[in-house]
Scaffold this active site. Structure first.
Site, mmCIF file in Angstrom:
data_model
loop_
_atom_site.group_PDB
_atom_site.id
_atom_site.type_symbol
_atom_site.label_atom_id
_atom_site.label_comp_id
_atom_site.label_asym_id
_atom_site.label_seq_id
_atom_site.Cartn_x
_atom_site.Cartn_y
_atom_site.Cartn_z
ATOM 1 N N GLY A 1 43.548 34.777 46.221
ATOM 2 C CA GLY A 1 43.795 36.158 46.631
ATOM 3 C C GLY A 1 43.731 36.255 48.129
ATOM 4 O O GLY A 1 44.629 35.799 48.814
ATOM 5 N N GLN A 2 42.679 36.851 48.642
ATOM 6 C CA GLN A 2 42.487 37.062 50.074
ATOM 7 C C GLN A 2 43.696 37.749 50.695
ATOM 8 O O GLN A 2 44.242 37.315 51.692
ATOM 9 C CB GLN A 2 42.156 35.751 50.781
ATOM 10 N N HIS A 3 44.101 38.836 50.024
ATOM 11 C CA HIS A 3 45.214 39.626 50.516
ATOM 12 C C HIS A 3 45.181 41.010 49.880
ATOM 13 O O HIS A 3 44.439 41.251 48.924
ATOM 14 C CB HIS A 3 46.563 38.949 50.199
ATOM 15 N N ALA A 4 45.990 41.885 50.413
ATOM 16 C CA ALA A 4 46.282 43.189 49.813
ATOM 17 C C ALA A 4 47.795 43.311 49.780
ATOM 18 O O ALA A 4 48.505 42.565 50.464
ATOM 19 C CB ALA A 4 45.666 44.316 50.640
ATOM 20 N N ILE B 1 41.872 41.903 47.641
ATOM 21 C CA ILE B 1 41.190 41.212 46.549
ATOM 22 C C ILE B 1 40.879 39.767 46.923
ATOM 23 O O ILE B 1 41.631 39.122 47.657
ATOM 24 C CB ILE B 1 41.988 41.247 45.229
#
Length: 137
Positions: free
Chosen positions: A50-53, A98
């Site tokens: 994830g580590q993104h929006a 997330i």
């Protein structure tokens, strides 16, 4: 104010003797039309995914096997979830950062409201926080 992530349940039939069928057929609680389906598997334990929006994409994330710990940050609230069975999904609204941690052998299924576009992704947390703060005003 942006939407918040929340857990939802899927209709399932069956028994421990024969197994289960789980379906989105009766999933009127999915708040969007599904445009794309993808899955992630073989993620080594300890690797953060994830580590993104996403600017516009909404998602429902489902642990098909194993478990997935999810940190969901809307810019004004941080929540933690643990997905442990395929009869439950996590609704992830647009503009929600997330981070996902998979158990060994975990597989995730993701239902999304849009087709993939790299332009929709926010991959810099500081930039996400600036945008989220601005949207909350």
């Amino acid at each position: 104010m942006p939407a918040n992530p929340y857990l939802l349940s899927f209709h399932h039939v069956g028994s421990p003797d024969i197994g289960y069928i789980t379906s989105t057929q009766l999933a009127e609680n999915i708040p969007f039309t599904i445009k794309r389906v993808f899955w992630t598997q073989d993620t080594p334990p300890g690797v953060m995914r994830g580590q993104h929006a996403n600017m516009a994409t909404e998602e429902v994330l489902i642990a098909m096997s194993g478990s997935i710990k999810v940190l969901a940050d809307t810019g004004h609230e941080v929540q933690e979830f643990e997905l442990t069975h395929p009869q439950q999904g996590l609704y992830v609204p647009a503009m929600c950062w997330i981070e996902l941690e998979f158990s060994e052998g975990a597989a995730a299924l993701c239902l999304t409201s849009t087709d993939f576009s790299e332009k929709d992704y926010i991959r810099d947390y500081d930039y996400f926080k600036k945008l989220a703060t601005h949207l909350a005003l």
